[in-house]
Design a protein around this motif. Sequence first.
Motif, mmCIF file in Angstrom:
data_model
loop_
_atom_site.group_PDB
_atom_site.id
_atom_site.type_symbol
_atom_site.label_atom_id
_atom_site.label_comp_id
_atom_site.label_asym_id
_atom_site.label_seq_id
_atom_site.Cartn_x
_atom_site.Cartn_y
_atom_site.Cartn_z
ATOM 1 N N PHE A 11 0.700 -1.384 0.099
ATOM 2 C CA PHE A 11 -0.266 -0.055 -0.351
ATOM 3 C C PHE A 11 1.191 1.556 -0.912
ATOM 4 O O PHE A 11 0.898 2.531 -0.345
ATOM 5 C CB PHE A 11 -1.391 0.036 0.982
ATOM 6 C CG PHE A 11 -1.828 -1.313 1.419
ATOM 7 C CD1 PHE A 11 -2.014 -1.773 -0.190
ATOM 8 C CD2 PHE A 11 -2.574 -1.551 2.531
ATOM 9 C CE1 PHE A 11 -3.121 -2.632 -0.048
ATOM 10 C CE2 PHE A 11 -3.840 -2.274 2.582
ATOM 11 C CZ PHE A 11 -4.095 -3.324 1.504
ATOM 12 N N ILE A 14 1.689 1.817 -3.314
ATOM 13 C CA ILE A 14 0.549 2.300 -4.236
ATOM 14 C C ILE A 14 0.493 4.259 -3.928
ATOM 15 O O ILE A 14 0.512 4.293 -4.895
ATOM 16 C CB ILE A 14 -1.015 1.969 -3.860
ATOM 17 C CG1 ILE A 14 -0.841 0.077 -4.420
ATOM 18 C CG2 ILE A 14 -2.410 2.400 -4.232
ATOM 19 C CD1 ILE A 14 -1.905 -0.478 -3.819
ATOM 20 N N PHE A 33 -9.745 2.045 -2.814
ATOM 21 C CA PHE A 33 -9.266 1.822 -3.482
ATOM 22 C C PHE A 33 -10.212 0.756 -4.118
ATOM 23 O O PHE A 33 -10.167 0.178 -2.945
ATOM 24 C CB PHE A 33 -7.657 1.586 -4.338
ATOM 25 C CG PHE A 33 -6.906 1.327 -3.089
ATOM 26 C CD1 PHE A 33 -6.605 -0.135 -3.328
ATOM 27 C CD2 PHE A 33 -6.656 2.075 -2.117
ATOM 28 C CE1 PHE A 33 -5.691 -0.736 -1.886
ATOM 29 C CE2 PHE A 33 -5.630 1.988 -1.339
ATOM 30 C CZ PHE A 33 -5.244 0.007 -1.218
ATOM 31 N N ASP A 35 -10.214 -3.788 -3.630
ATOM 32 C CA ASP A 35 -9.558 -4.687 -3.334
ATOM 33 C C ASP A 35 -9.171 -5.639 -5.106
ATOM 34 O O ASP A 35 -10.235 -6.022 -5.374
ATOM 35 C CB ASP A 35 -9.965 -5.294 -2.533
ATOM 36 C CG ASP A 35 -9.520 -6.334 -2.046
ATOM 37 O OD1 ASP A 35 -8.984 -6.594 -0.546
ATOM 38 O OD2 ASP A 35 -8.995 -7.442 -2.265
ATOM 39 N N ILE A 36 -7.744 -6.380 -4.380
ATOM 40 C CA ILE A 36 -7.220 -6.802 -6.124
ATOM 41 C C ILE A 36 -8.482 -8.144 -6.306
ATOM 42 O O ILE A 36 -8.679 -8.708 -6.958
ATOM 43 C CB ILE A 36 -5.900 -6.991 -6.164
ATOM 44 C CG1 ILE A 36 -5.620 -7.398 -7.324
ATOM 45 C CG2 ILE A 36 -5.727 -8.082 -5.110
ATOM 46 C CD1 ILE A 36 -3.955 -6.608 -8.099
ATOM 47 N N GLU A 105 -2.546 -8.629 6.075
ATOM 48 C CA GLU A 105 -1.283 -9.104 5.463
ATOM 49 C C GLU A 105 -1.267 -7.322 5.098
ATOM 50 O O GLU A 105 0.391 -8.224 4.598
ATOM 51 C CB GLU A 105 -2.688 -9.484 4.153
ATOM 52 C CG GLU A 105 -1.822 -11.076 4.098
ATOM 53 C CD GLU A 105 -3.264 -10.927 2.825
ATOM 54 O OE1 GLU A 105 -3.514 -10.858 2.081
ATOM 55 O OE2 GLU A 105 -4.853 -11.894 2.785
ATOM 56 N N VAL A 106 -0.926 -6.947 5.202
ATOM 57 C CA VAL A 106 -0.458 -6.369 4.159
ATOM 58 C C VAL A 106 -0.238 -4.776 6.148
ATOM 59 O O VAL A 106 -2.013 -4.480 6.681
ATOM 60 C CB VAL A 106 -1.508 -5.061 3.230
ATOM 61 C CG1 VAL A 106 -0.759 -4.125 2.814
ATOM 62 C CG2 VAL A 106 -1.807 -6.407 2.184
ATOM 63 N N HIS A 110 -5.428 -0.230 6.592
ATOM 64 C CA HIS A 110 -6.450 -0.092 5.739
ATOM 65 C C HIS A 110 -7.169 -0.609 6.524
ATOM 66 O O HIS A 110 -8.035 -1.683 7.225
ATOM 67 C CB HIS A 110 -6.269 -0.710 4.807
ATOM 68 C CG HIS A 110 -6.361 -1.957 4.530
ATOM 69 N ND1 HIS A 110 -4.601 -2.561 5.651
ATOM 70 C CD2 HIS A 110 -7.057 -3.992 4.679
ATOM 71 C CE1 HIS A 110 -4.588 -4.033 5.928
ATOM 72 N NE2 HIS A 110 -5.508 -4.309 5.352
ATOM 73 N N HIS A 112 -11.718 -2.441 5.313
ATOM 74 C CA HIS A 112 -12.379 -3.345 4.242
ATOM 75 C C HIS A 112 -13.230 -2.457 3.656
ATOM 76 O O HIS A 112 -14.671 -2.479 5.212
ATOM 77 C CB HIS A 112 -12.257 -5.088 4.518
ATOM 78 C CG HIS A 112 -10.988 -5.061 4.128
ATOM 79 N ND1 HIS A 112 -10.101 -6.477 3.330
ATOM 80 C CD2 HIS A 112 -9.626 -4.877 5.258
ATOM 81 C CE1 HIS A 112 -9.353 -6.541 3.722
ATOM 82 N NE2 HIS A 112 -9.111 -6.582 5.247
HETATM 83 P P1 AMP Z 1 -5.349 -7.238 5.079
HETATM 84 O O1 AMP Z 1 -5.109 -8.671 5.669
HETATM 85 O O2 AMP Z 1 -6.291 -6.854 6.134
HETATM 86 O O3 AMP Z 1 -4.222 -7.072 5.793
HETATM 87 O O4 AMP Z 1 -5.786 -7.653 3.890
HETATM 88 C C1 AMP Z 1 -5.033 -6.914 2.846
HETATM 89 C C2 AMP Z 1 -5.783 -7.113 1.913
HETATM 90 O O5 AMP Z 1 -5.207 -6.037 0.341
HETATM 91 C C3 AMP Z 1 -5.814 -8.136 0.737
HETATM 92 O O6 AMP Z 1 -7.710 -8.233 1.007
HETATM 93 C C4 AMP Z 1 -6.031 -8.191 -0.633
HETATM 94 O O7 AMP Z 1 -7.014 -8.793 -1.605
HETATM 95 C C5 AMP Z 1 -5.585 -6.654 -0.612
HETATM 96 N N1 AMP Z 1 -4.845 -7.038 -1.222
HETATM 97 C C6 AMP Z 1 -3.200 -6.893 -1.627
HETATM 98 N N2 AMP Z 1 -2.198 -6.676 -2.771
HETATM 99 C C7 AMP Z 1 -3.057 -5.506 -3.038
HETATM 100 C C8 AMP Z 1 -2.632 -4.500 -4.327
HETATM 101 N N3 AMP Z 1 -2.288 -3.847 -5.504
HETATM 102 N N4 AMP Z 1 -4.324 -4.334 -4.295
HETATM 103 C C9 AMP Z 1 -5.371 -3.772 -3.914
HETATM 104 N N5 AMP Z 1 -5.746 -4.661 -3.258
HETATM 105 C C10 AMP Z 1 -4.845 -5.539 -2.875
#
Ligand code: AMP
Length: 130
Positions: A11, A14, A33, A35-36, A105-106, A110, A112
Amino acid sequence: MSYRYDPENIFAKILRGEIPCQKVLETEHSLAFRDIAPQAPHHVLVIPKGAYVCYEHFAAEATDAEILDFTRAIGEVCRIEAISPGAGGAGYRLISNCGTHGMQEVPHLHVHVLGGRVLGRMLTAKREAG
Ligand code: AMP
């Protein structure tokens, strides 16, 4: 309390324009934005532009202006996506995962924003030791 922010997280890339996103909304302090890998018909991620790892990091260290902007941005996304019950939508769920137990994960805060279908119960994973 100290938080270690990884500036190479996806992120952050991004935000620096190094990788693209499907932008829904941009404000002074926030970006939203798509979610991918969407988990619902509407699945938008709202992030602050500042380097915050997770929600309580942001709550503790962000400025009032950033917090106000972020909160309003989330509300605005609900309106843009037409999922807000206040505007005839059928509702939504906000989720912010943190750390290992939150299965984040990131490591950039963020929220959702999920909607467009019945989302089921809040938690389905079985309780595990630890
Ligand atoms: P979390 O598990 O809460 O950290 O969620 C991370 C989210 O980021 C997941 O739902 C992924 O699908 C989303 N994600 C990862 N890379 C990207 C990206 N390049 N653009 C948009 N969403 C992304």
